[in-house]
Every structure is written in structure tokens, then in C-alpha cells.
Scaffold this motif. Structure first.
Motif, PDB file in Angstrom:
ATOM      1  N   PHE A   1      10.853   6.579   6.293  1.00 30.82           N
ATOM      2  CA  PHE A   1      10.233   5.269   6.213  1.00 30.82           C
ATOM      3  C   PHE A   1      11.253   4.156   6.406  1.00 30.82           C
ATOM      4  O   PHE A   1      10.942   3.106   6.962  1.00 30.82           O
ATOM      5  CB  PHE A   1       9.529   5.095   4.858  1.00 30.82           C
ATOM      6  N   ALA A   2      12.475   4.364   5.943  1.00 29.90           N
ATOM      7  CA  ALA A   2      13.486   3.309   6.025  1.00 29.90           C
ATOM      8  C   ALA A   2      13.751   2.888   7.468  1.00 29.90           C
ATOM      9  O   ALA A   2      13.845   1.701   7.776  1.00 29.90           O
ATOM     10  CB  ALA A   2      14.773   3.770   5.360  1.00 29.90           C
ATOM     11  N   SER A   3      13.859   3.845   8.370  1.00 33.72           N
ATOM     12  CA  SER A   3      14.141   3.514   9.766  1.00 33.72           C
ATOM     13  C   SER A   3      12.943   2.860  10.445  1.00 33.72           C
ATOM     14  O   SER A   3      13.097   2.057  11.367  1.00 33.72           O
ATOM     15  CB  SER A   3      14.540   4.779  10.530  1.00 33.72           C
ATOM     16  N   ARG A   4      11.740   3.161   9.987  1.00 30.25           N
ATOM     17  CA  ARG A   4      10.543   2.599  10.608  1.00 30.25           C
ATOM     18  C   ARG A   4      10.425   1.103  10.386  1.00 30.25           C
ATOM     19  O   ARG A   4       9.784   0.399  11.165  1.00 30.25           O
ATOM     20  CB  ARG A   4       9.290   3.285  10.060  1.00 30.25           C
TER      21      ARG A   4
ATOM     22  N   ASP B   1       3.085  -4.195  10.069  1.00 34.03           N
ATOM     23  CA  ASP B   1       3.237  -3.605  11.398  1.00 34.03           C
ATOM     24  C   ASP B   1       1.853  -3.531  12.054  1.00 34.03           C
ATOM     25  O   ASP B   1       1.177  -2.498  12.029  1.00 34.03           O
ATOM     26  CB  ASP B   1       3.855  -2.208  11.277  1.00 34.03           C
ATOM     27  N   ASN B   2       1.430  -4.648  12.633  1.00 33.38           N
ATOM     28  CA  ASN B   2       0.088  -4.719  13.206  1.00 33.38           C
ATOM     29  C   ASN B   2      -0.132  -3.693  14.308  1.00 33.38           C
ATOM     30  O   ASN B   2      -1.230  -3.143  14.452  1.00 33.38           O
ATOM     31  CB  ASN B   2      -0.180  -6.122  13.746  1.00 33.38           C
ATOM     32  N   ALA B   3       0.909  -3.418  15.076  1.00 31.89           N
ATOM     33  CA  ALA B   3       0.779  -2.457  16.178  1.00 31.89           C
ATOM     34  C   ALA B   3       0.415  -1.071  15.662  1.00 31.89           C
ATOM     35  O   ALA B   3      -0.330  -0.333  16.310  1.00 31.89           O
ATOM     36  CB  ALA B   3       2.083  -2.404  16.975  1.00 31.89           C
ATOM     37  N   ALA B   4       0.925  -0.706  14.492  1.00 30.58           N
ATOM     38  CA  ALA B   4       0.636   0.612  13.936  1.00 30.58           C
ATOM     39  C   ALA B   4      -0.840   0.756  13.578  1.00 30.58           C
ATOM     40  O   ALA B   4      -1.428   1.834  13.738  1.00 30.58           O
ATOM     41  CB  ALA B   4       1.503   0.854  12.701  1.00 30.58           C
ATOM     42  N   TYR B   5      -1.443  -0.326  13.094  1.00 28.08           N
ATOM     43  CA  TYR B   5      -2.866  -0.277  12.757  1.00 28.08           C
ATOM     44  C   TYR B   5      -3.718  -0.158  14.018  1.00 28.08           C
ATOM     45  O   TYR B   5      -4.718   0.567  14.039  1.00 28.08           O
ATOM     46  CB  TYR B   5      -3.264  -1.507  11.948  1.00 28.08           C
ATOM     47  N   LEU B   6      -3.339  -0.869  15.058  1.00 26.47           N
ATOM     48  CA  LEU B   6      -4.049  -0.751  16.329  1.00 26.47           C
ATOM     49  C   LEU B   6      -3.893   0.656  16.905  1.00 26.47           C
ATOM     50  O   LEU B   6      -4.852   1.250  17.416  1.00 26.47           O
ATOM     51  CB  LEU B   6      -3.526  -1.787  17.321  1.00 26.47           C
ATOM     52  N   GLU B   7      -2.700   1.191  16.803  1.00 22.94           N
ATOM     53  CA  GLU B   7      -2.436   2.531  17.303  1.00 22.94           C
ATOM     54  C   GLU B   7      -3.241   3.582  16.543  1.00 22.94           C
ATOM     55  O   GLU B   7      -3.723   4.553  17.121  1.00 22.94           O
ATOM     56  CB  GLU B   7      -0.937   2.839  17.189  1.00 22.94           C
ATOM     57  N   TRP B   8      -3.403   3.362  15.231  1.00 22.67           N
ATOM     58  CA  TRP B   8      -4.111   4.353  14.421  1.00 22.67           C
ATOM     59  C   TRP B   8      -5.554   4.549  14.887  1.00 22.67           C
ATOM     60  O   TRP B   8      -6.089   5.655  14.852  1.00 22.67           O
ATOM     61  CB  TRP B   8      -4.096   3.968  12.944  1.00 22.67           C
ATOM     62  N   ASP B   9      -6.176   3.483  15.334  1.00 21.79           N
ATOM     63  CA  ASP B   9      -7.561   3.594  15.796  1.00 21.79           C
ATOM     64  C   ASP B   9      -7.676   4.598  16.941  1.00 21.79           C
ATOM     65  O   ASP B   9      -8.638   5.378  17.007  1.00 21.79           O
ATOM     66  CB  ASP B   9      -8.071   2.228  16.251  1.00 21.79           C
ATOM     67  N   LYS B  10      -6.691   4.620  17.822  1.00 22.04           N
ATOM     68  CA  LYS B  10      -6.700   5.572  18.934  1.00 22.04           C
ATOM     69  C   LYS B  10      -6.333   6.977  18.460  1.00 22.04           C
ATOM     70  O   LYS B  10      -6.936   7.963  18.867  1.00 22.04           O
ATOM     71  CB  LYS B  10      -5.718   5.112  20.015  1.00 22.04           C
TER      72      LYS B  10
ATOM     73  N   ILE C   1       0.858  -1.183   0.000  1.00 23.20           N
ATOM     74  CA  ILE C   1       0.000   0.000   0.000  1.00 23.20           C
ATOM     75  C   ILE C   1       0.900   1.240   0.000  1.00 23.20           C
ATOM     76  O   ILE C   1       1.801   1.363   0.826  1.00 23.20           O
ATOM     77  CB  ILE C   1      -0.933  -0.015   1.227  1.00 23.20           C
ATOM     78  N   PRO C   2       0.696   2.180  -0.920  1.00 30.81           N
ATOM     79  CA  PRO C   2       1.663   3.273  -1.121  1.00 30.81           C
ATOM     80  C   PRO C   2       1.567   4.391  -0.084  1.00 30.81           C
ATOM     81  O   PRO C   2       1.206   5.526  -0.384  1.00 30.81           O
ATOM     82  CB  PRO C   2       1.305   3.774  -2.525  1.00 30.81           C
ATOM     83  N   HIS C   3       1.920   4.073   1.158  1.00 25.71           N
ATOM     84  CA  HIS C   3       1.840   5.051   2.244  1.00 25.71           C
ATOM     85  C   HIS C   3       2.765   6.238   2.016  1.00 25.71           C
ATOM     86  O   HIS C   3       2.375   7.383   2.254  1.00 25.71           O
ATOM     87  CB  HIS C   3       2.178   4.374   3.578  1.00 25.71           C
TER      88      HIS C   3
ATOM     89  N   GLY D   1       8.494   2.054   1.696  1.00 26.15           N
ATOM     90  CA  GLY D   1       7.442   2.969   1.276  1.00 26.15           C
ATOM     91  C   GLY D   1       6.031   2.493   1.458  1.00 26.15           C
ATOM     92  O   GLY D   1       5.098   3.272   1.253  1.00 26.15           O
ATOM     93  N   SER D   2       5.832   1.222   1.853  1.00 27.93           N
ATOM     94  CA  SER D   2       4.466   0.760   2.097  1.00 27.93           C
ATOM     95  C   SER D   2       4.160   0.603   3.583  1.00 27.93           C
ATOM     96  O   SER D   2       3.043   0.210   3.941  1.00 27.93           O
ATOM     97  CB  SER D   2       4.207  -0.574   1.389  1.00 27.93           C
ATOM     98  N   HIS D   3       5.107   0.894   4.451  1.00 27.36           N
ATOM     99  CA  HIS D   3       4.869   0.778   5.896  1.00 27.36           C
ATOM    100  C   HIS D   3       3.715   1.691   6.329  1.00 27.36           C
ATOM    101  O   HIS D   3       3.619   2.822   5.875  1.00 27.36           O
ATOM    102  CB  HIS D   3       6.139   1.180   6.659  1.00 27.36           C
ATOM    103  N   PRO D   4       2.786   1.202   7.172  1.00 24.87           N
ATOM    104  CA  PRO D   4       2.837  -0.016   7.993  1.00 24.87           C
ATOM    105  C   PRO D   4       2.292  -1.287   7.339  1.00 24.87           C
ATOM    106  O   PRO D   4       2.241  -2.324   7.988  1.00 24.87           O
ATOM    107  CB  PRO D   4       1.973   0.365   9.198  1.00 24.87           C
TER     108      PRO D   4
END
Length: 285
Positions: free
Chosen positions: A274-277, A241-250, A30-32, A228-231
Motif C-alpha cells: 500500500f505504501a508504494s501505491r 485515487d479517483n482513477a482507481a474507482y473508475l478502474e474498479w467498475d471495469k 476506509i480500511p482497505h 492503508g486506506s488507499h484508494p
């Protein structure tokens, strides 16, 4: 022929206010990064098209860039609803937004029709469904050969399509591996296309039989953006990065919290961030 350039330049040269734009990806790729650059450049009055709008469309809607969304599913995958989209539809914040909802089959066929240069897509669908009662672009046609009544929707022909992929070679051909969504058709249907990739290589070696290769003549710009597609994930490079999706809801649940996060992580960030993430995700892929 594909042009190699920075993501900043590619967005500036190919995405304009008022465009119909597709940022396509299915489950992964996904082109984040591309969406974040569009946010940084302050594009507005966009019509966003996508089969499965998720976090990046939630972010673009919340930043006031979108006047209309054409889609077949909208949600934070594995988590729940898109809170910024819902706020725009229900409360007109940050401004009113029109929606045009379709089924997955309709969107896939509409992209394919656009890639084929056709004005509409005709297919079997929507029988027994009420979605056509709220979407006037879902219509019926009668087959002139059999008399069968079929569904019809307008083709999707974006002004510009953005996708993320694993590799591009130095000729400008693009390799997409893993789960393939509608990326190929979305690129071929568009007037312009920008592809961010994990890396640029000399040649494609050991290509998976499920791979999709876009020829250089179908691509306008290629940008090397590792991570470039993270998360979301990039098959063969890093995991989701499942944690990022959970975090986004909050994050998205509160307008002020959303704006603060966007300032820190998008407006004041760069594609290189993005590279470091994804470094830890690469190690565990």
C-alpha cells in the motif's frame, strides 16, 4: 488496552469465520488494507455491516466471504453500482447472499445504540417509506410518554470493527481527523476493534477541533499501515485515487477479470504494498 501488532496477526486474532464485522469509513479513511488482509486469510460466512459499502465490500462479496450484508447505501462512490454485490444478489455468484437495507439515519442510530449497550435504536424515520415492507427488522414503537409512533431497528453490535485513522500515539490512543463518520460508535459498539494507522507518534500535536480521539482502552489492536486506506483518502496524508474507482467498475464487471485482479493485487500482495501505491498521491495532497 490497545496492542501494537502486525496487520496479519491482528486479523488472525480478531476476525473469525461467522463473525459480524464492520469495516467502517466515511468518504475517507476506509480500511482497505485491513479488508485485503481478511481476504488473504480466507475468512468466510461473514455478516458485513456498514453505512456505505463500497469497493472493499464488493471485493469481499466477490471472493465468497459474505453470507449477509447490513447497510444503508451500496455503490462505487462517484461511479455507479457495485457489480460483485449485484451479481451475488441477482445470480447467487459466487453463492447466495442475504441483504438487510436501512436508511443512513437507522444505521447511525443502530451503531449508537450498540455503543450504548441498548438492544435497539428508536428514532423518527421511515415515515412514508416502503423499505419496511421488505425489511422485517424495521418496526414501530409507541412512545409511552407522548403516544408518538417511532421507528425502531436492532442495535448494531459487531464482533469486530475495523477502521483506519491518521495516527496512534505510543499509549494506544487513536486520532481521527477530517470528515468523521460513524467510526467512533462502530468501535465502541464492537467486542473487538482493530485500527490501522498511517503512523505511530509520541504525542498528538496541533489537533484539529473536529478531531475524534479514541482512548486506548476502547481499542484491541493497532497496526501501522501507511497508505492503508488507499484508494480512498486520508486527510492530511494523501488524496483520493479517483482513477482507481473508475478502474474498479471495469474490473468488477467481469468475473474472470475480477478474480485475476484480486489474485495479483490482493492475494499475492502484502500490506506493505500500500505504501508504494500512494506515493504520488502524497505528493499532490
Amino acid at each position: 488496552m490497545a496492542k501494537f501488532q502486525s496487520l496479519k496477526d491482528a486479523v488472525a486474532e480478531n476476525l473469525f469465520d461467522g463473525d459480524v464485522a464492520a469495516f467502517e469509513g466515511f468518504t475517507h479513511l476506509i480500511p482497505h488494507a485491513a479488508a485485503h488482509e481478511a481476504i488473504r486469510q480466507g475468512r468466510k460466512d461473514l455478516t458485513l455491516v456498514r453505512m456505505t459499502p463500497d469497493v472493499i465490500y464488493d471485493q469481499m462479496i466477490g471472493m465468497g466471504m459474505v453470507k449477509k450484508a447490513i447497510f444503508s447505501y451500496a455503490g462505487n462512490p462517484g461511479v455507479g453500482l457495485l457489480r460483485r454485490l449485484r451479481d451475488a444478489v441477482e445470480n447467487q455468484w459466487p453463492h447466495p447472499m442475504e441483504i438487510e437495507e436501512h436508511s443512513h439515519a437507522a444505521m447511525a442510530n443502530a451503531y449508537e445504540a450498540g455503543a450504548s449497550g441498548l438492544p435497539c435504536a428508536v428514532f423518527r424515520g421511515y415515515k412514508g417509506a416502503d423499505l419496511k415492507k421488505v425489511n422485517p427488522n424495521i418496526r414501530e414503537v409507541t412512545c409511552p410518554f407522548t403516544g408518538e409512533v417511532l421507528a425502531a431497528v436492532p442495535s448494531v453490535r459487531p464482533d469486530v470493527t475495523f477502521i483506519h485513522a491518521q495516527k496512534a500515539n505510543k499509549r494506544g490512543d487513536v486520532l481521527v481527523e477530517g470528515i468523521i463518520g460513524i467510526q467512533k460508535e462502530a468501535v465502541l459498539a464492537a467486542k473487538r476493534s482493530v485500527v490501522t494507522v498511517e503512523e505511530v507518534v509520541d504525542n498528538f500535536d496541533d489537533v484539529h477541533p473536529n478531531a475524534c480521539i479514541l482512548p486506548n482502552w476502547a481499542v484491541t489492536a493497532i497496526c501501522e499501515v501507511p497508505g492503508g486506506s488507499h484508494p480512498s483518502y486520508a486527510h492530511g496524508y494523501y488524496i483520493r485515487d479517483n482513477a482507481a474507482y473508475l478502474e474498479w467498475d471495469k474490473i468488477a464487471s467481469d468475473r474472470d477479470g475480477f478474480k485475476a485482479w484480486m489474485k495479483d493485487n490482493v492475494l499475492d500482495a502484502t500490506p506493505e504494498d500500500f505504501a508504494s501505491r500512494v506515493s504520488a498521491l502524497r505528493e499532490s495532497k
